[in-house]
Scaffold this motif. Structure first.
Motif, PDB file in Angstrom:
ATOM      1  N   ASP A  85       0.803  -1.219   0.000  1.00 28.51           N
ATOM      2  CA  ASP A  85       0.000   0.000   0.000  1.00 28.51           C
ATOM      3  C   ASP A  85       0.832   1.262   0.000  1.00 28.51           C
ATOM      4  O   ASP A  85       0.318   2.342  -0.222  1.00 28.51           O
ATOM      5  CB  ASP A  85      -0.909   0.035   1.238  1.00 28.51           C
ATOM      6  N   GLN A  86       2.110   1.148   0.282  1.00 29.26           N
ATOM      7  CA  GLN A  86       2.881   2.364   0.510  1.00 29.26           C
ATOM      8  C   GLN A  86       4.262   2.301  -0.129  1.00 29.26           C
ATOM      9  O   GLN A  86       4.820   1.245  -0.350  1.00 29.26           O
ATOM     10  CB  GLN A  86       3.066   2.571   2.018  1.00 29.26           C
ATOM     11  N   ARG A  98       7.085   4.244   1.345  1.00 25.64           N
ATOM     12  CA  ARG A  98       7.301   5.239   2.395  1.00 25.64           C
ATOM     13  C   ARG A  98       8.661   5.126   3.079  1.00 25.64           C
ATOM     14  O   ARG A  98       9.333   6.126   3.274  1.00 25.64           O
ATOM     15  CB  ARG A  98       6.179   5.144   3.441  1.00 25.64           C
ATOM     16  N   THR A 148      -2.963   8.085  -0.020  1.00 24.68           N
ATOM     17  CA  THR A 148      -1.647   7.627   0.427  1.00 24.68           C
ATOM     18  C   THR A 148      -0.667   7.570  -0.737  1.00 24.68           C
ATOM     19  O   THR A 148       0.473   8.029  -0.630  1.00 24.68           O
ATOM     20  CB  THR A 148      -1.783   6.223   1.054  1.00 24.68           C
ATOM     21  N   SER A 149      -1.108   7.004  -1.853  1.00 25.36           N
ATOM     22  CA  SER A 149      -0.211   6.808  -2.993  1.00 25.36           C
ATOM     23  C   SER A 149       0.255   8.138  -3.556  1.00 25.36           C
ATOM     24  O   SER A 149       1.410   8.283  -3.958  1.00 25.36           O
ATOM     25  CB  SER A 149      -0.923   6.015  -4.086  1.00 25.36           C
ATOM     26  N   ASP A 189       2.746   9.645  -1.239  1.00 27.34           N
ATOM     27  CA  ASP A 189       4.019   8.959  -1.443  1.00 27.34           C
ATOM     28  C   ASP A 189       4.679   9.428  -2.737  1.00 27.34           C
ATOM     29  O   ASP A 189       5.912   9.557  -2.798  1.00 27.34           O
ATOM     30  CB  ASP A 189       3.807   7.442  -1.472  1.00 27.34           C
ATOM     31  N   ASP A 207      -1.648   1.038   6.995  1.00 27.11           N
ATOM     32  CA  ASP A 207      -1.683   2.444   7.408  1.00 27.11           C
ATOM     33  C   ASP A 207      -2.278   2.590   8.808  1.00 27.11           C
ATOM     34  O   ASP A 207      -2.782   3.650   9.179  1.00 27.11           O
ATOM     35  CB  ASP A 207      -2.444   3.296   6.388  1.00 27.11           C
ATOM     36  N   ALA A 221      -3.819   8.222  12.060  1.00 23.43           N
ATOM     37  CA  ALA A 221      -2.913   9.079  11.307  1.00 23.43           C
ATOM     38  C   ALA A 221      -2.132   9.995  12.243  1.00 23.43           C
ATOM     39  O   ALA A 221      -1.546  10.972  11.835  1.00 23.43           O
ATOM     40  CB  ALA A 221      -3.698   9.904  10.301  1.00 23.43           C
ATOM     41  N   HIS A 246      -4.651  14.756   3.256  1.00 23.27           N
ATOM     42  CA  HIS A 246      -5.593  14.055   4.127  1.00 23.27           C
ATOM     43  C   HIS A 246      -6.827  13.642   3.338  1.00 23.27           C
ATOM     44  O   HIS A 246      -7.262  14.377   2.453  1.00 23.27           O
ATOM     45  CB  HIS A 246      -6.008  14.953   5.297  1.00 23.27           C
TER      46      HIS A 246
END
Lengths: 537, 537
Positions: B82-83, B85, B112-113, B116, B306, B419, B429
Motif C-alpha cells: 500500500d505504501q 514510504r 496515500t499513494s 508517497d 496504514d 494518522a 488528508h
C-alpha cells in the motif's frame, strides 16, 4: 386490487405487436372480457412485462375489456403466500373469480404456482365456474422446464446480473491474488442459475447440486475436491479463485439432507427449535454437533411453506469455506501442502439480483407471453400454460402456443424428500440440471481450463441498447429445445418415407423400408413403455 | 514488468484525442521518452484507461517512446503493497527508475499513494535522479478531493454499480414487505460512496460517518435512531426498508474507535490477538465483552498497513441489525412498539463492485488523465498531480491541468487517530463528506421523504450506449467545484475594478472603491491567517 390502467410496469423494449402470437386474431370473438392477474410466490424480474403484454392484447381486442390485478397476490386467496392448495384457498379463489365475473385468471409463477393453476382450473371446471385459468412460467430459478417450456421469465436477468457481479469478483480475485471467493447463488433446489453463471463468467469452479446428488458426495468429499483444487492452483503459484455454490446444494448433500429431514419432521410434530437438537437421532445429533454454531442455527429455522429448507438463510458457502480452511491448515501443518495460507471471502448474491430491471430478452419474452395468455383465454382453454418455443432464434422466429399443464405432470415413484406427499400423484416437478444435456457437457469440456487457467469472462452490465443488448443465456442457446419443431421435422421424415414407398416403388426399397421401420418401432415401443428408457434417479 | 503495447485494458469510449489536454503540443519537445507506470494500493475501476491515455499520448508524440508497467505495482518497490514510504522502499524505487533510465514515473492511486508520489519526487530531486514523478487520482473511495481535484477515477463506477444493486434490493424490499436490509458499502473512512448511493437510489436511510463523528453519536444512539425510524414506518404499516452503512462507520463511532485504538496499540506492542482481550483497560474490556462474538473476532484483526482497522472485514451492519432487533423486541415486549416482528437481512457490497468494467464517465476521465499525465511529465514537472476540472460539463468543456501535490497538503494540529504520526507534518488528508456542502444539503432536504415515502429510484445497470450512458454522479454535479474557473472569474472582477478605477475616474468612484477594497482585504487577511477561518474539527 388495482385496475391495471396501462401505466409503466418496468420497461418494455419494442416488444412485438399484438399479432406476434401467431394466432389468427381475425378468428377470435372480440367480445368484452374481464380478466384477473395474480403474482404467485416469489419475485422474478419481468413479471410486470407479462401484465403489459396481457393488457395490450386485451385492449387491442376490445377497449372495454378490463384487467384486474390482485394486490400482493395472496391477500384474496388465503393466508398462505406461496400456494393456492387447500380447499379453503381454492374456494376463496373461486368465490372471488365469480364475484368479479372473471372470464379468465392469469397466474404468474413457478412450478408450484402453475401446478396450483392446473388444480384450480380443474376445480373451476368441475364446479361450473366459467373462469378459465392460464399459467405463465415466471420464475428466476429456471426450473419450470420441459418439452413445452424452454426457459422462464426472470432467469435470463438473474443470470446476467449475477454473472456480471461474479465476473467483477473474478477480476478482483485476479488483481488481489490472495483470496478465494465462495459465492452462493439463489435458484432453489436446482442448479440452473449456478450452471448458467459458471458458463457466462467462466469462474474457476461450480459445485452443482445435481452432480453432488448423482455421485452421492458428502460435505467432506466436496471439501476435499475444493482443497485439491486449491492445492493444484497453489502449485502453479495461484492463491486466488472464485467458486460458485447454488443455494440448493445443502439439500443435495446426502447427510445434510437427512439431517434437515429429521429437523423438519420434529418441526412438524411441534417441537420448538430449542428442543430439536436433543431429540435428534444419535447419528444426526453427531453431525449436528460437528457443524459450526451459525449453520446449526440456520438449519433449525422453520421450513418453508412447501416443506423445504429456508435455503436463502443457510450459509452453506460459509460452511464450505470454513471446512476448506481447516483442511488446508491441516495439510499445511502436515506438510502435504506447502503453499501460502488459504483465505476465503464469502458472498450471497440473492436479493440484489432479484429486484433488477428485466433484461431485454426477459422483457420481450414476458411481453409476448402476456399476449399469448390472452389468446389462450380467448380460445376458451382452461388449465393451459402460455408457451413460446424456438427462443434462441430472433423474435420473429418464436413459436407461440399453449400446452395443458397436466401434460407437464409426471408421477414420481420414489422420493424421500420434502415432496414425498406427492409421490404417486401427478405433479409438475422442478426440472434439475440434465447431466446428460449439452449445457452440462459444455461445462465439463471446459472445467479444467476454467479451474486452472483463469479464463474469466465478463459479460458486463445488462445493456438495453447497442451491442450486447440481445445476448441470450448460454444454456438456452446450446440446447436443442425446439420440441414442436422437432416433432414437425419427424413428421416430414415420415411423409418423405411415405412418398418414396408407395405403389410402384421397387421391391428392394419396400423391403428395406419395412425392415428399417420394424426395427425403429420395436425400439420406440420398448422405450415408451412405462418401465423402459427411464433410469431410476 | 510488462511492455504496455496498446492492448485493450478495459474499454475506451471515444475518449478525446491527444490534443484534448488543452496544452499546445506544438510547443513540446518531441524527444523519445521512457515512462514507467505503477498501480499503487487498492483496485479501482478505470485504472487501465489511464494507461491507455498515457500510452496513446506517449506514442503520438514519439513512436519510439516506451511505456513500462510494473507488474503488481509493489513487487519492485518493496514488501509493502500500500505504501512507498520507508527509506528502503524509496531507495528501491529510485534504483529501479535509474536502472531503467525512466524520464517519468506515473503513480496511480488514492490519498496515500499520491502523498508517497510527492515524497518520492522530493527525494528524486534531492538525489539528482532525473525521473519526474506524476500522480493520478485513482480511488473508488472518492476521498482525494480538494480545490484541484473534483473526483477520482473509479468513484463514478462504484457508485453506479452499488446504486443499481441497492435499488434492486429496494424493489425487493417493497415487493416482499417484510425485511429491513442493512447494506454496508466500501469506501474506507469517508462516506462519499454511501452519500452518492443514497442520493442515486433514494434508499430509506443512510448513516454517514461524518454525521456520527460530528454529533459524537454512540452505537446506542445510532441504534435508537434506526429503531425510531422502524417504529415510525410501522405506524404507517410499513415493515420493510433499506439502510446504507459506510464501512468507515465503525471508526466514526467514538467508543468503538477508542476500543479499536486500544487494540491496535496492543498489536503494535506485539500482543497476539488471543491475548489482547485480557490486556484491555476496564472500560474497553466492558465494551468488548458486550459485543457479539463475531464482531469481537473482527475487531481483533491485525490493522492495515496504514494503521487503520480492516474495515472490509468488520461487519458493522450485522452489529447494528442485531442491536436494532434486540431493541425492537424489547419495545415489543414492553408494549411501546406494537407492530410486527422486526426482520433484518445484511449485505456487504464490496468486491462485487470494485472489479466492474468502468463507467463511460470513468473511461473518459481516466483516458484524458492519462494524456494529462504525459504532458505533465513532458513539461518537466515533478511531484505534480494530473487534474481535470469542470467535470460536470461535457467533455469539450473540461479543463486539464496539473497541480503540485504539496499544494494539496495540510497540517493537522489535532488527531488522536491512526494518522496521529502525521500530526504536525504536511500531508494529503482524505477529504470527508462536507456537512456544509450542497450534496449533504440535498440529502438533508430529502431525508424525511426518503425515510417515509419509499421514493426509491433505480438508475439501472451501467449503460455504454443509448440514453443514460452519460449520467454523472449527483454529488459531482451539485457541487460548485470549478476552483480554477472561479479564480479566473475573480481575476476578471479585479481587472474590471482596475479598468473602472483609473486616472480620470471620479473622486466618488475612487473613494467607494478604496473603502470597499480596504474592507475586503481586511476580511480576507484575517481569514487567510493560520488561525483564522478554520474551525477546530
Amino acid at each position: 386490487m388495482f385496475d391495471v390502467d396501462g401505466r409503466c410496469y418496468g420497461r418494455r423494449f419494442g416488444g412485438p405487436g399484438g399479432n406476434a402470437t401467431g394466432i389468427n386474431t381475425a378468428l377470435l370473438k372480440e367480445r368484452k372480457r374481464q380478466v384477473g392477474v395474480v403474482f404467485s410466490g416469489r419475485q422474478s424480474p419481468g413479471g410486470h412485462n407479462v401484465i403489459w403484454g396481457l393488457y395490450d392484447a386485451i385492449k387491442a381486442h376490445n377497449p372495454n375489456s378490463t384487467l384486474l390485478g390482485f394486490v400482493g397476490g395472496y391477500d384474496l386467496l388465503g393466508r398462505t403466500k406461496d400456494q393456492i392448495r387447500t380447499t379453503e384457498q381454492v374456494n376463496a379463489a373461486m368465490t372471488a373469480c365469480q364475484a368479479l365475473k372473471l372470464d379468465g385468471l392469469v397466474i404468474l409463477g413457478g412450478v408450484t404456482s402453475n401446478m396450483d393453476a392446473a388444480h384450480l382450473a380443474e376445480t373451476f371446471s368441475e364446479s361450473k365456474c366459467p373462469t378459465k385459468v392460464v399459467g405463465v412460467p415466471v420464475t428466476l430459478n429456471g426450473d419450470l422446464k420441459n418439452q413445452f417450456v424452454e426457459t422462464n421469465v426472470g432467469f435470463d436477468t438473474i443470470c446476467k446480473v449475477n454473472s456480471q457481479l461474479i465476473s467483477n469478483v473474478c477480476t478482483d480475485a485476479l488483481s488481489a491474488e490472495k483470496y478465494y471467493y465462495f459465492i452462493r447463488l439463489m435458484g432453489r433446489k436446482a442448479s440452473h442459475v449456478a450452471l448458467e453463471c459458471a458458463l457466462q463468467s467462466q469462474s474457476n469452479m461450480v459445485i452443482l447440486g445435481e452432480e453432488v446428488a448423482a455421485s452421492k458426495l458428502t460435505i467432506f468429499d466436496i471439501t476435499k475436491q475444493i482443497c485439491d483444487a486449491v492445492q493444484g492452483r497453489a502449485e502453479k503459484d495461484k492463491y486466488h479463485g472464485v467458486i460458485l455454490i447454488p443455494e440448493g446444494l445443502v439439500e443435495s448433500v446426502p447427510e445434510l439432507y437427512a439431517l434437515i429431514q429429521e429437523i423438519h419432521g420434529l418441526h412438524l410434530h411441534g417441537a420448538s427449535a430449542e428442543n430439536i437438537p436433543s431429540q435428534l437421532s444419535p447419528w444426526a445429533s453427531a453431525l449436528f454437533e460437528f457443524l459450526p454454531p451459525f449453520i446449526r442455527k440456520q438449519l433449525l429455522l422453520h421450513p418453508e411453506s412447501d416443506d423445504s429448507a429456508q435455503l436463502s438463510q443457510i450459509e452453506i458457502e460459509k460452511l464450505l469455506a470454513q471446512l476448506v480452511e481447516t483442511e488446508m491448515n491441516k495439510r499445511l501443518k502436515e506438510g502435504t501442502y506447502k503453499g501460502k495460507k488459504f483465505n476465503a471471502i464469502c458472498h450471497f448474491f440473492g436479493y440484489q439480483a432479484r429486484g433488477s430491471l428485466p433484461s431485454k430478452f426477459d422483457c420481450d419474452y414476458a411481453y409476448v407471453l402476456g399476449h399469448v395468455s390472452y389468446h389462450t383465454l380467448a380460445a376458451g382453454l382452461n388449465g393451459y400454460m402460455a408457451t413460446i418455443t424456438n427462443l434462441k432464434n430472433p423474435v420473429n422466429k418464436w413459436r407461440c402456443g399453449a400446452a395443458p399443464i397436466t401434460a407437464m405432470m409426471t408421477v414420481k415413484r420414489w422420493s424421500h424428500g420434502p415432496a414425498a406427499f406427492l409421490v404417486g400423484k401427478p405433479a409438475v416437478h422442478p426440472a434439475t440440471v440434465d447431466l446428460r444435456g449439452k449445457a452440462y457437457e459444455l461445462l465439463r469440456q471446459n472445467a479444467s481450463s476454467f479451474l486452472m487457467d483463469d479464463v474469466y469472462s465478463n459479460p458486463g452490465p445488462l445493456q438495453f441498447d447497442g451491442p450486447g443488448a440481445n445476448a441470450k443465456a448460454i444454456t438456452l442457446c446450446v440446447e436443442d429445445q425446439d420440441y414442436m419443431g422437432q416433432i414437425k421435422l419427424l413428421q416430414e421424415y415420415l411423409d418423405k418415407v411415405k412418398s418414396i414407398v408407395k405403389p410402384g416403388c421397387s421391391q428392394d426399397v419396400l423391403k428395406a423400408a419395412l425392415s428399417a421401420m420394424a426395427s425403429v418401432t420395436d425400439v420406440l415401443s420398448m422405450m415408451a413403455s412405462p418401465s423402459g428408457g427411464q433410469l431410476p434417479f
